[in-house]
Scaffold this motif. Structure first.
Motif, PDB file in Angstrom:
ATOM      1  N   HIS A  47      -5.125 -31.648  -9.945  1.00  0.00           N
ATOM      2  CA  HIS A  47      -4.768 -33.060 -10.070  1.00  0.00           C
ATOM      3  C   HIS A  47      -3.854 -33.543  -8.944  1.00  0.00           C
ATOM      4  CE1 HIS A  47      -6.560 -32.551 -13.942  1.00  0.00           C
ATOM      5  NE2 HIS A  47      -6.182 -33.725 -14.384  1.00  0.00           N
ATOM      6  N   SER A  48      -3.078 -32.640  -8.374  1.00  0.00           N
ATOM      7  CA  SER A  48      -2.038 -33.072  -7.427  1.00  0.00           C
ATOM      8  C   SER A  48      -2.403 -32.843  -5.966  1.00  0.00           C
ATOM      9  CB  SER A  48      -0.736 -32.319  -7.716  1.00  0.00           C
ATOM     10  OG  SER A  48      -0.889 -30.929  -7.455  1.00  0.00           O
ATOM     11  N   PHE A  49      -3.450 -32.052  -5.689  1.00  0.00           N
ATOM     12  CA  PHE A  49      -3.830 -31.782  -4.302  1.00  0.00           C
ATOM     13  C   PHE A  49      -4.233 -33.096  -3.608  1.00  0.00           C
ATOM     14  CE2 PHE A  49      -7.143 -30.866  -1.166  1.00  0.00           C
ATOM     15  CZ  PHE A  49      -6.481 -29.990  -0.337  1.00  0.00           C
ATOM     16  N   VAL A 267       3.810 -25.490  -6.930  1.00  0.00           N
ATOM     17  CA  VAL A 267       2.450 -25.013  -6.739  1.00  0.00           C
ATOM     18  C   VAL A 267       2.449 -23.544  -6.329  1.00  0.00           C
ATOM     19  CG1 VAL A 267       0.361 -25.273  -5.361  1.00  0.00           C
ATOM     20  CG2 VAL A 267       1.545 -27.295  -6.218  1.00  0.00           C
ATOM     21  N   ASN A 268       3.432 -23.133  -5.524  1.00  0.00           N
ATOM     22  CA  ASN A 268       3.427 -21.773  -4.990  1.00  0.00           C
ATOM     23  C   ASN A 268       4.494 -20.863  -5.582  1.00  0.00           C
ATOM     24  OD1 ASN A 268       1.260 -22.170  -3.181  1.00  0.00           O
ATOM     25  ND2 ASN A 268       2.619 -23.291  -1.822  1.00  0.00           N
ATOM     26  N   SER A 627      -9.670 -36.101   1.079  1.00  0.00           N
ATOM     27  CA  SER A 627      -9.228 -34.711   0.987  1.00  0.00           C
ATOM     28  C   SER A 627      -8.645 -34.494  -0.401  1.00  0.00           C
ATOM     29  CB  SER A 627      -8.180 -34.405   2.069  1.00  0.00           C
ATOM     30  OG  SER A 627      -7.734 -33.070   1.952  1.00  0.00           O
ATOM     31  N   ARG A 628      -9.513 -34.216  -1.342  1.00  0.00           N
ATOM     32  CA  ARG A 628      -9.119 -33.979  -2.733  1.00  0.00           C
ATOM     33  C   ARG A 628      -9.910 -32.791  -3.270  1.00  0.00           C
ATOM     34  NH1 ARG A 628      -6.526 -37.733  -1.040  1.00  0.00           N
ATOM     35  NH2 ARG A 628      -5.475 -39.369  -2.218  1.00  0.00           N
ATOM     36  N   TRP A 629      -9.452 -32.266  -4.381  1.00  0.00           N
ATOM     37  CA  TRP A 629     -10.096 -31.157  -5.081  1.00  0.00           C
ATOM     38  C   TRP A 629     -11.469 -31.619  -5.573  1.00  0.00           C
ATOM     39  CZ3 TRP A 629      -7.196 -26.621  -7.067  1.00  0.00           C
ATOM     40  CH2 TRP A 629      -7.934 -25.814  -7.933  1.00  0.00           C
ATOM     41  N   ILE A 679      -8.145 -42.271 -11.731  1.00  0.00           N
ATOM     42  CA  ILE A 679      -8.022 -41.173 -12.677  1.00  0.00           C
ATOM     43  C   ILE A 679      -8.921 -40.025 -12.220  1.00  0.00           C
ATOM     44  CG2 ILE A 679      -9.887 -41.903 -14.231  1.00  0.00           C
ATOM     45  CD1 ILE A 679      -6.462 -40.546 -15.367  1.00  0.00           C
ATOM     46  N   PRO A 680      -8.506 -38.777 -12.355  1.00  0.00           N
ATOM     47  CA  PRO A 680      -9.373 -37.663 -11.983  1.00  0.00           C
ATOM     48  C   PRO A 680     -10.711 -37.693 -12.712  1.00  0.00           C
ATOM     49  CG  PRO A 680      -7.131 -36.895 -12.273  1.00  0.00           C
ATOM     50  CD  PRO A 680      -7.142 -38.312 -12.719  1.00  0.00           C
ATOM     51  N   CYS A 681     -11.770 -37.428 -11.964  1.00  0.00           N
ATOM     52  CA  CYS A 681     -13.117 -37.329 -12.520  1.00  0.00           C
ATOM     53  C   CYS A 681     -13.551 -35.867 -12.460  1.00  0.00           C
ATOM     54  CB  CYS A 681     -14.088 -38.210 -11.744  1.00  0.00           C
ATOM     55  SG  CYS A 681     -13.718 -39.980 -11.892  1.00  0.00           S
TER      56      CYS A 681
END
Length: 846
Positions: A47-49, A267-268, A627-629, A679-681
């Motif tokens: 969601h955050s990338f 994240v890491n 540039s997203r997941w 919103i993420p799909c």
């Protein structure tokens, strides 16, 4: 004795406890390979990338938009129909009784909302589904007015799936859950505990953990004296330390205990312990607090601790129990005070510390006192432990229940009536945990991936968070069986032989069964060809059922349904395993149903690739894409040059969309999500019967479009606002199935939904002879109660219709000749459609 019929096989189960025991043992077996919270990292990172943060305001606006936008509804029967499972369970974060009525209780699902029972747990109804979040941390029932209930949103456990929804603060009901009002604290994100003053329902404390992945000033313990109109932060340590637990002395409400937990996660990296974690006490009703330390008999201040839980006995509130998790996330000890927390002694807890020395005890870390007997307390851990002698000894209780406990509720009118909530759902005991029943009617399973058996669409398969891979062979909601343990992900059922199944668990650990799940062998490429994504890809060629694909950093092909694998691509992304979650992996693969040479792949670092020649050469085709997941990339059923891609993430003031389309195999892309909220799909499907009709699974629900994405409309009837993680479409029966992360699954009759066919309640059966079909012609025989129009369709294994005929059937027997000239040998699905009823049979053409 319970009999469960699987197609072609009969299993006899001596007792339902065997299923629970298998789930428990399979979870134990895989537990050492899994760190609680990796699922949470998966949600956060996807969601955050690439920004490393989530736009919570956008999330709320999207949920409100979905709820407020009128949805298309053709008829009463065209809404989502619940598809289960209810008998598998899902994570429960809290259970609270009405203190004066043993029939009434409330239950909080981690990502499924709030449920209520009025018959002592026999039946449960959702009472929170109209709100914009179903992520629940805690519930509190006012002791002086049981009709007043407070709900703290946002699961605070800090692991697997806590971020599936954004929280929205505290809600209040004054009519026993019939209606709800938001009363603030929207920025506190995660609620550890809510408690209400014993005499005044307007005085409430909320222990808030704050944002899991960033430092925030909104952490700490909050108090309201006016029912939530205003709140005051009465215990703030720092922006990395939240409040996780709080209790009030019911006989002297000036005495309040709270615990703090220093917790940061990125994240890491993650750090779930610190010197700030501690036990605090107030003598002025919670207006001010001082810290208890080694001088009181507790572990020394200055050392690092993780989560700390606390509780007291309501009938003898001078008796207080406290549990510490150490900086290695194992059990430090259980402590007890007999003088209102002035002095403490460690109990004889060697049974707990030795048996629960795992490195993720922060995932539980709670203690619950019997409200009527100060000598009885339950320790909530990987398993459940109980002392009946004030801590002199502890014994296991709720034996063989699902692992990963989160809450215990003991009724003050009958302390033998106990409810246990864990990652496997609800367990009810009427003898204080000696024996119990697993409750099997709660729709709270957290689904990662879905599958429909092509040959028998009643067979639904789901990969579940913490509950393995499960399926039903009947289409019922309450008879799901476990096929495999751990976290369940992708499932593939062979389209020509449903005895052959592939399942697995995280990071691409794949297993194959050739006997419908009775035995398994490893089909995993993990560790040989790279490391897969937490939610790895697994897909079959629509035209060639034994030809399947998976991916790690490269694409791997199997021509024998997973018995062996071959690398068919270079590295399409670069592995990064320096953080708490594997990154640099392939997330999705799809093969064109029109041309097996066309294969697409998407990655978690925003790349899209395709091959137009079966893997001989690969093309990076994400030019012009954000540039997203990449969550899914799908080929079109009508044009082999057309494909679609969906993304997770948020815009953060840029112009990215979440859905794109190409008409030239990736050379150019067009935004087709312009009227969707930010919103993420998660997945997209193109309807194989109607051009330009698309279905889209998002974090707030399912949308569809009739015009190729120019405008999108919610499909909202029958399903709450919930993360929709996967979609599957069974073309012959025109069934769309959505798997949700928190409310199990739903299915939709697409023909009814789109208004394609009318309702006709005639029943019809049919047969085909000969079958296998050894000639170019066979006969289909069907019987009608009265004349009706009958539609006969035949689909190949790719879901492509190769034959359709409409004819007028007469009362009695009807014989229809099936002309199969020029039809290749293989397996086909024949449908006989009578009004809104479809009956299917498999034929084999030699």
């Amino acid at each position: 004795m319970k009999k469960i019929l699987i197609p072609g096989l009969l299993i006899v189960l001596i007792t339902p406890i065997l299923v629970i025991s298998f789930l428990r043992e399979s979870k134990k077996a895989i537990h050492s390979e899994k760190v609680e919270g990796e699922g949470d990292d998966y949600f956060f990172q996807s969601h955050s990338f690439p920004y490393g943060k989530i736009d919570y305001d956008a999330q709320k606006k999207a949920a409100q938009s979905f709820r407020n936008t009128p949805s298309l509804r053709k008829s009463q029967t065209a809404s989502w129909q619940f598809a289960g499972p209810v008998n598998i369970g899902g994570r429960i974060t809290d259970i609270e009784f009405n203190p004066s009525n043993q029939q009434i209780a409330y239950l909080a699902a981690a990502s499924g909302g709030v449920f209520k029972t009025i018959d002592a747990g026999i039946n449960w109804l959702p009472i929170f589904d109209n709100e914009i979040t179903l992520s629940i941390g805690d519930i509190a029932v006012a002791p002086s007015d049981p009709n007043t209930i407070y709900v703290g949103t946002g699961e605070s456990n800090g692991g697997s799936g806590s971020l599936t929804y954004d929280a929205n603060g505290i809600y209040k009901s004054t009519d026993a859950g019939a209606t709800w009002t938001n009363i603030g604290l929207q920025n506190t994100r995660m609620t550890g505990r809510v408690v209400v003053h014993p005499l005044n329902p307007e005085i409430v404390f909320a222990a808030c953990m704050g944002d899991l992945y960033s430092a925030t000033p909104d952490r700490g313990l909050y108090k309201t004296t006016n029912g939530g109109i205003t709140w005051t932060n009465v215990l703030f340590v720092d922006d990395s330390t939240g409040a996780i637990d709080v209790v009030i002395n019911p006989q002297n409400p000036n005495i309040v205990f709270a615990t703090t937990w220093k917790r940061t996660r990125y994240v890491n990296s993650k750090d779930y312990a610190g010197v700030q974690s501690g036990v605090w006490k107030s003598l002025d009703g919670g207006n001010s607090f001082f810290r208890l330390d080694e001088s009181n008999g507790l572990p020394p201040v200055g050392l690092e601790y993780s989560r700390i839980g606390i509780d007291l006995c309501a009938s003898s509130p001078n008796i207080v129990y406290c549990i510490y998790i150490n900086d290695q996330y194992g059990y430090q000890g259980v402590y007890k005070s007999e003088d209102n927390g002035n002095n403490w002694l460690q109990t004889n807890d060697v049974t707990i510390t030795s048996a629960n020395g795992n490195s993720q005890a922060y995932w539980y870390g709670r203690v619950k006192c019997d409200p009527t007997d100060p000598n009885i307390a339950y320790v909530i851990g990987f398993d459940t432990y109980k002392t009946s002698d004030g801590g002199n000894s502890y014994n296991s209780t709720f034996l063989d229940a699902h692992v990963d406990q989160h809450t215990v509720a003991i009724h003050p009118l009958n302390h033998d009536f106990v409810m246990l909530g864990n990652d496997g759902g609800l367990h009810i005991s009427h003898d204080a945990g000696l024996t119990w029943n697993h409750h099997e009617s709660l729709p709270i399973s957290q689904i990662y991936r879905s599958e429909i058996d092509f040959l028998n669409p009643s067979n639904l398969y789901f990969g579940l968070q913490d509950n393995g891979t499960n399926f039903t062979s009947t289409g019922n909601t309450n008879d799901y069986l476990n096929l495999f343990g751990g976290d369940g992900f992708q499932v593939l059922v062979n389209r020509t032989s449903n005895f052959n199944i592939l399942v697995g668990y995280q990071y691409g650990n794949i297993f194959k069964s050739s006997d419908q799940g009775f035995s398994w062998s490893s089909s995993s490429q993990n560790g040989v060809f790279g490391t897969g994504n937490w939610n790895y890809p697994l897909t079959a060629d629509p035209q060639i059922p034994n030809l399947i694909y998976t991916g790690t950093q490269s694409i791997f092909q199997s021509t024998d349904f997973g018995s062996s694998w071959n690398n068919i691509s270079p590295e399409l992304t670069m592995l990064d395993n320096t953080g708490t979650l594997i990154f640099g992996t392939i997330t999705f693969i799809d093969v064109s149903p029109l041309n097996s040479e066309i294969i697409y792949a998407g990655t978690d670092d925003g790349k899209v690739w395709n091959t137009l020649n079966g893997g001989t050469s690969w093309n990076q085709v994400n030019n012009g894409l954000p540039s997203r997941w990449v969550t899914s990339v799908k080929t079109d059923p009508f044009d082999e040059n057309v494909a679609y891609v969906t993304f997770s993430g948020y815009r953060f003031h840029d112009t990215m969309a979440h859905v794109y389309k190409t008409i030239d195999n990736g050379q150019t892309w067009t935004d087709i999500g312009s009227n969707l909220p930010d919103i993420p799909c998660n997945n997209i499907i193109a309807d194989p019967s109607i051009p330009d009709v698309l279905y889209l699974a998002t974090d707030i629900g399912v949308y569809f479009t009739r015009n190729g994405g120019i405008s999108w409309i919610p499909i909202a009837d029958g399903i709450p606002i919930v993360v929709c993680s996967d979609l599957k479409l069974h073309q012959p029966s025109r069934t769309l199935v959505v798997g949700t992360y928190g409310r199990s699954s739903y299915k939709l009759d697409l023909n009814l939904f789109l208004g394609i066919k009318k309702v006709n309640n005639l029943s019809v059966n049919f047969s085909i002879s000969p079958n296998p079909v050894t000639s170019i012609r066979a006969s289909l025989t069907y019987t009608l109660l009265r004349p009706a129009e009958i539609t006969i369709t035949i689909y190949d294994v790719a879901g492509k219709m190769i034959f359709v005929n409409k004819n007028k059937g007469q009362t009695g027997n009807n014989i229809f000749p099936l002309e199969l000239k020029n039809t290749p040998a293989g397996v086909y699905l024949v449908n006989l459609i009578n009004g809104n009823e479809t009956t299917s049979k498999k034929i084999i053409l030699n």
